[in-house]
Write a protein that holds these residues in place. Structure first.
Motif, PDB file in Angstrom:
ATOM      1  N   ASP A  14       0.823  -1.207   0.000  1.00  0.00           N
ATOM      2  CA  ASP A  14       0.000   0.000   0.000  1.00  0.00           C
ATOM      3  C   ASP A  14       0.859   1.260   0.000  1.00  0.00           C
ATOM      4  O   ASP A  14       0.557   2.231  -0.691  1.00  0.00           O
ATOM      5  CB  ASP A  14      -0.996   0.003   1.167  1.00  0.00           C
ATOM      6  CG  ASP A  14      -0.351  -0.149   2.531  1.00  0.00           C
ATOM      7  OD1 ASP A  14       0.803  -0.606   2.628  1.00  0.00           O
ATOM      8  OD2 ASP A  14      -1.015   0.184   3.529  1.00  0.00           O
ATOM      9  N   GLY A  26      -3.832   4.903   1.029  1.00  0.00           N
ATOM     10  CA  GLY A  26      -3.643   3.471   1.214  1.00  0.00           C
ATOM     11  C   GLY A  26      -4.948   2.698   1.240  1.00  0.00           C
ATOM     12  O   GLY A  26      -4.988   1.528   0.894  1.00  0.00           O
ATOM     13  N   ILE A  29      -6.502   0.755  -1.931  1.00  0.00           N
ATOM     14  CA  ILE A  29      -5.993  -0.540  -2.376  1.00  0.00           C
ATOM     15  C   ILE A  29      -7.018  -1.655  -2.162  1.00  0.00           C
ATOM     16  O   ILE A  29      -7.035  -2.644  -2.878  1.00  0.00           O
ATOM     17  CB  ILE A  29      -4.659  -0.879  -1.679  1.00  0.00           C
ATOM     18  CG1 ILE A  29      -3.983  -2.049  -2.396  1.00  0.00           C
ATOM     19  CG2 ILE A  29      -4.864  -1.185  -0.212  1.00  0.00           C
ATOM     20  CD1 ILE A  29      -2.586  -2.327  -1.893  1.00  0.00           C
ATOM     21  N   LYS A  48      -2.763  -6.164   1.594  1.00  0.00           N
ATOM     22  CA  LYS A  48      -2.355  -4.784   1.308  1.00  0.00           C
ATOM     23  C   LYS A  48      -1.011  -4.439   1.922  1.00  0.00           C
ATOM     24  O   LYS A  48      -0.324  -3.546   1.461  1.00  0.00           O
ATOM     25  CB  LYS A  48      -3.421  -3.791   1.753  1.00  0.00           C
ATOM     26  CG  LYS A  48      -3.493  -3.515   3.227  1.00  0.00           C
ATOM     27  CD  LYS A  48      -4.537  -2.457   3.498  1.00  0.00           C
ATOM     28  CE  LYS A  48      -4.411  -1.861   4.876  1.00  0.00           C
ATOM     29  NZ  LYS A  48      -5.327  -0.754   5.065  1.00  0.00           N
TER      30      LYS A  48
END
Length: 71
Positions: A14, A26, A29, A48
């Motif tokens: 991420d 982030g 994702i 992630k």
């Protein structure tokens, strides 16, 4: 294929995508992971926070392919 440079030996997926300006945050994702669009070195990625290392290749279907290099 584009490259994303990192200053360390490892970075979380991420964080890499934010660093490469592929995602703005982030949290974005999650959608790519749910749609099974992210592959690391040809293997489907579902985490992630997967650790990405220099030399790894990250492919996002419909977006692009990125090689991780040392800054």
């Amino acid at each position: 294929m584009e490259s994303i440079q990192i200053k360390t030996d490892m970075i979380q997926l991420d964080q890499l995508l934010k660093l490469g300006s592929i995602l703005q945050s982030g949290g974005e994702i999650r959608f790519l992971l749910e749609e099974k669009r992210i592959f690391v070195n040809g293997i489907l990625c579902e985490a992630k926070r997967k650790k990405i290392h220099v030399g790894d290749v990250v492919e996002i279907k419909g977006v692009g392919t990125y090689t991780v290099t040392r800054a």
